[in-house]
Write an enzyme that holds these catalytic residues in place. Structure first.
Site, short mmCIF file in Angstrom:
data_model
loop_
_atom_site.label_atom_id
_atom_site.label_comp_id
_atom_site.label_asym_id
_atom_site.label_seq_id
_atom_site.Cartn_x
_atom_site.Cartn_y
_atom_site.Cartn_z
N ARG A 323 10.03 -8.04 0.34
CA ARG A 323 9.25 -9.25 0.57
C ARG A 323 9.86 -10.44 -0.19
NH1 ARG A 323 4.33 -11.09 2.80
NH2 ARG A 323 3.73 -9.07 3.62
N GLU A 725 -3.35 -13.96 -0.57
CA GLU A 725 -2.17 -14.17 -1.40
C GLU A 725 -1.46 -15.52 -1.22
OE1 GLU A 725 -0.79 -10.41 0.33
OE2 GLU A 725 0.11 -10.05 -1.62
N1 MTE Z 1 -9.57 -11.99 -4.91
C1 MTE Z 1 -10.35 -11.43 -5.86
N2 MTE Z 1 -11.49 -12.05 -6.22
N3 MTE Z 1 -9.99 -10.27 -6.47
C2 MTE Z 1 -8.83 -9.62 -6.15
O1 MTE Z 1 -8.53 -8.56 -6.71
N4 MTE Z 1 -6.78 -9.61 -4.76
C3 MTE Z 1 -5.83 -10.43 -4.01
C4 MTE Z 1 -6.56 -11.28 -2.97
N5 MTE Z 1 -7.67 -11.96 -3.57
C5 MTE Z 1 -7.97 -10.20 -5.15
C6 MTE Z 1 -8.42 -11.40 -4.54
C7 MTE Z 1 -4.81 -9.66 -3.31
S1 MTE Z 1 -3.47 -9.14 -4.20
C8 MTE Z 1 -4.89 -9.37 -1.99
S2 MTE Z 1 -3.66 -8.55 -1.18
C9 MTE Z 1 -6.07 -9.76 -1.18
O2 MTE Z 1 -7.05 -10.42 -1.96
C10 MTE Z 1 -6.66 -8.50 -0.57
O3 MTE Z 1 -7.81 -8.75 0.14
P1 MTE Z 1 -7.83 -9.29 1.65
O4 MTE Z 1 -6.72 -8.62 2.39
O5 MTE Z 1 -9.16 -8.92 2.13
O6 MTE Z 1 -7.61 -10.76 1.55
N1 HPA Z 2 1.95 -6.07 0.79
C1 HPA Z 2 1.16 -5.30 0.02
N2 HPA Z 2 1.27 -4.00 -0.04
C2 HPA Z 2 2.20 -3.41 0.72
C3 HPA Z 2 3.03 -4.15 1.54
C4 HPA Z 2 2.90 -5.54 1.59
O1 HPA Z 2 3.61 -6.25 2.30
N3 HPA Z 2 3.86 -3.28 2.17
C5 HPA Z 2 3.51 -2.07 1.72
N4 HPA Z 2 2.52 -2.13 0.84
MO1 MOS Z 3 -2.16 -7.52 -2.75
S1 MOS Z 3 -0.56 -7.62 -4.03
O1 MOS Z 3 -1.13 -7.09 -1.39
O2 MOS Z 3 -2.84 -6.06 -3.26
#
Ligand code: MTE
Ligand code: HPA
Ligand code: MOS
Length: 769
Positions: A323, A725
């Protein structure tokens, strides 16, 4: 605390697009939301604490637990020989013993557990275990690792065009090296698992995890059981941020092995220092680059080496480093580029997923170079960024051969330039700096283009179950997990609208491997895209059943039946949803269904990293103003104005919260959050006393967030885009603004620095000539 359970007056407006409060908000502020450590303990529950290596690399020749066993309450120790199944973790690379067997590979490596009646007894006793470790040379630095060809996975190279020719034809070239630090996740709720043996060799695991399915598979593998004997449940996490994508599974496995040995329920909750010492962080990166460009700042060639510090095992380092390669362009079209990515093995914690998943470590390279190019040429950095931007009809294919079809970068940047008064503030700041000898201000706008989909294509699938009960209330279960981001709220909104019922009629319950199998991690920001769609499809199946039934009542076609405002509406009659459900039940109509979704269009070649790894891109930009103190090196963010693309927002309050939180977390990564490993490989910053995350007081006094007003151009649930993210990388504007201020103070058009820009580093950058 009864408020969260009361059903408010039914609202007839659609739920999607409205700022429904987070489904657990009231319970969370009242302390009534259950986390794993709040679950009432079963009688006979034992507590475990980890035995940690104090040596970064060494041969483990003996474990003497006699002193520990003599302490009050201690039941015993658990070591590798107590593992009934495979002693190596079922991680994809299969390179990590569950407990260290004959070698230790980082300070904090878990060698085993002490199990006792109370958690304090276990922790005390774990420190009394005497270890015999013969120290071996440790590799602690990525450049050392590269020299020794010490890798967790083989290198990957991505090329497009001819980088050498592009550099040769450039009128200007800059070469150099820099580094960015890692980041501790600092979830408020630390890592925890509570394992309860059930009848006939079945197991119930409560885990604070982003990936219950993987915890299930890992526990089964370690216990030598079929997956169906292990059930993992997670109602919510107190934050994950990627730190509970894989590493939560280790705790589940460790606790399960102890529970198996003692035939008792076992809880394993790490204290904060142990959590810091054991678990992996964001990957620190180091870079070597040569970039060539013309007089206008247009990049003509880029040669880049990325060194990812992966720690002692592969974990998710492959997809993280991939990534980073996929995001080394960010918003810039790179015609002639050659990137080599090394996945370096060091004797530190095994670094892992962290919000952005390597994306930030890619984006920061190009944004740093663009800042340097602008200063080198005496141009405005925003002009240089615009000059290199992806085009719409040409210059629109990434270095990994994916066409950028949904590009909104140009209008988005233009709008933020206007609304933030960028040009005017540039002039004001220059004038201010000219009369301010000690404090210097800096300003930067940086864009974000972030690819949405798991880089591991197979993870882009999801399942859900929707149950409609005979009173018309709805229960949803899906493969995603709640970590504070509001996933369950959004999924409930989607299901409510699909069935035309008020939001309050829909309840999302704990993630549970017994309900939805083989679910992917909730990660890659795709929780709503995947699980929201799966839940929508499940709800649609139930709705179709109800529509056929209602059509039969009124003698019309099923297509003529609408579901809205809590009513089922035919051309002849409008009936309350619950009434139709009740009648359908009496007529033996199925009132529940599953749903399944997989992301369309994506594919790529893992060896060349070319193809279409992402379904779409999420965009954004931030304008950040900082001030630095040239005597102390301290910095503050004075203002941040953000314009971010979430497509059509499912829930503006949650989306803005995600954007604000991500920006502040990114700001922490690039300013105060510094991980320091000493010369022996010991993490010196392993508690909040020495590791500084931003606090409420660090939020910029002016902090505005606007949402880009256009739906996702790809067919995604409700026209929305993923938000978790992408906004993390908006904080790179803080980094660039600080470097702008440093350059203003230095006055020689340079601002060389490694990240994070701690006070010490800023001071250093001001002095170096
Ligand atoms: N927001 C909160 N409040 N707590 C979290 O741990 N994790 C982040 C983001 N926002 C997180 C957060 C990460 S690393 C990811 S990948 C996404 O939330 C995952 O949730 P989603 O796919 O439902 O957005
Ligand atoms: N994001 C988060 N977790 C993952 C991914 C990614 O792109 N690919 C495999 N695990
Ligand atoms: Mo988020 S780093 O893809 O859990």
């Amino acid at each position: 605390m009864s408020a969260p359970h009361t059903i408010k007056a039914a609202s007839s407006a659609p739920a999607c697009g409205s700022s429904q409060p987070h489904e657990s908000a009231a319970a969370q502020v009242a302390g009534a939301a259950t986390y794993v450590d709040d679950i009432a303990e079963v009688r006979g529950t034992l507590h475990a604490a980890p035995i940690l290596s104090p040596i970064a690399h060494g041969r483990l020749t003996g474990v003497d637990a006699a002193a520990a066993l003599a302490l009050p309450g201690v039941r015993g120790v658990v070591l590798a020989q107590d593992i009934p199944g495979d002693p190596v973790l079922a991680a994809f690379a299969h390179d990590e013993p569950i407990f260290a067997i004959d070698t230790v590979e980082h300070v904090g490596r878990v060698i085993g557990l002490v199990v006792a009646d109370t958690v304090m007894q276990a922790r005390k006793a774990a420190r009394a275990v005497v270890l015999d470790i013969e120290a071996l040379p440790a590799v602690l630095d990525v450049r050392e690792a590269l020299a020794a060809q010490s890798f967790v996975l083989p290198p990957v190279r991505v090329q497009r065009g001819d980088a050498q020719a592009g550099l040769a034809r450039a009128t200007h070239r800059l070469s150099g090296q820099f580094e960015v630090g890692g980041q501790e996740h600092f979830y408020l709720e630390g890592q925890i698992a509570y394992v309860l043996p059930q009848e006939q060799n079945q197991w119930l695991v409560y885990s604070s995890t982003q990936h219950p399915g993987e915890a299930q598979h890992w526990v089964a593998h370690a216990l030598g059981l079929d997956n169906h004997r292990v059930r993992v449940e997670c109602r919510r996490m107190g934050g994950g941020f990627g730190g509970k994508e894989t590493q939560s599974g280790h705790l589940a496995v460790w606790a399960a092995i102890a529970a198996n040995k003692f035939k008792c329920p076992v809880k394993l909750r790490l204290d904060r220092d142990d959590d810091f010492m054991i678990t992996g962080k964001r990957h620190p990166f180091a870079y070597d680059y040569t970039v060539g460009f013309d007089d206008t700042g247009l990049i003509t060639g880029l040669q880049l080496t990325m060194l990812a510090n992966c720690g002692f095992s592969a974990d998710l380092s492959g997809p993280v480093a991939d990534r980073a390669v996929f995001h080394a362009d960010n918003a810039s079209f790179l015609s002639d580029v050659d990137i080599t990515s090394y996945r370096c093995k060091t004797h530190t914690q095994s670094h892992t997923a962290f919000r952005g998943f390597g994306g930030p470590q890619g984006v920061i390279v190009i944004e740093t170079l663009l800042g340097d190019i602008a200063r080198h040429l005496g141009l405005d950095a925003l002009d240089v960024r615009q000059r290199n931007l992806y085009g719409v009809n040409d210059r629109n294919v990434t270095h990994y051969q994916m066409p950028v079809e949904d590009n909104i970068l140009q209008p988005l940047l233009e709008r933020l330039e206007q609304t933030s008064s960028y040009r005017e503030r540039r002039r004001q700041i220059a004038a201010w700096n000219a009369q301010s000898p000690v404090l210097k201000r800096g300003l930067a706008i940086t864009p974000v283009k972030f690819g949405i989909s798991f880089t591991a294509t197979l993870f882009n699938q999801a399942g859900a179950l929707v149950h409609v009960y005979t009173d018309g209330s709805v229960m949803v279960n899906h493969g995603g997990t709640e970590m504070g981001q509001g996933l369950h709220t959004k999924v409930a909104q989607i299901v409510a609208d699909e069935l035309g019922v008020p939001f309050e009629r829909v309840l999302v319950t704990a993630s549970d491997t017994a309900r939805v199998p083989n679910a992917s991690a909730t990660a890659a920001s795709s929780g709503t895209d995947l699980n929201g769609r799966a839940a929508q499809f499940a709800a649609r199946n139930v709705r179709d059943n109800l529509a056929a039934f209602a059509a039969g009542l009124d003698g019309c076609g099923a297509g003529a039946i609408r579901f809205a405002g809590g009513q089922v509406i035919s051309p002849k009659a409008s009936r309350p949803f619950a009434e139709v459900v009740q009648a359908a039940y009496a007529n033996r109509i199925q009132l529940w269904s599953d749903g399944f979704y997989r992301t369309p269009k994506i594919h790529y070649d893992k060896t060349t990293l070319t193809g279409r790894p992402f379904y779409y891109f999420a965009y954004g930009a931030a304008c950040t103003e900082v001030v630095i103190d040239t005597l102390t090196g301290e910095s503050r963010v004075l203002a941040a104005d953000i314009l971010h693309d979430v497509g059509t927002s499912l829930n503006p309050a949650l989306d803005i919260g995600q954007i604000e939180g991500a920006f502040i977390q990114g700001m922490g990564w690039l300013t105060t959050e510094e991980l320091v490993w000493d010369k022996k490989g010991r993490l010196a910053t392993h508690a909040p006393s020495t590791y500084k995350i931003p606090t409420a007081g660090d939020v910029p006094p002016r902090f505005t967030v606007d949402l880009w007003p256009e739906p996702n151009r790809e067919d995604n649930v409700f026209g929305s885009k993923a938000v978790g993210e992408p906004p993390f990388m908006l904080a790179i504007s803080v980094w660039e603004a600080i470097r702008d201020a440093v350059a203003a103070a230095r006055g020689d058009g340079t601002a060389r620095m490694d990240a994070p820009a701690t006070a010490e580093r800023v001071l250093g950058a001001l002095k170096v000539r």
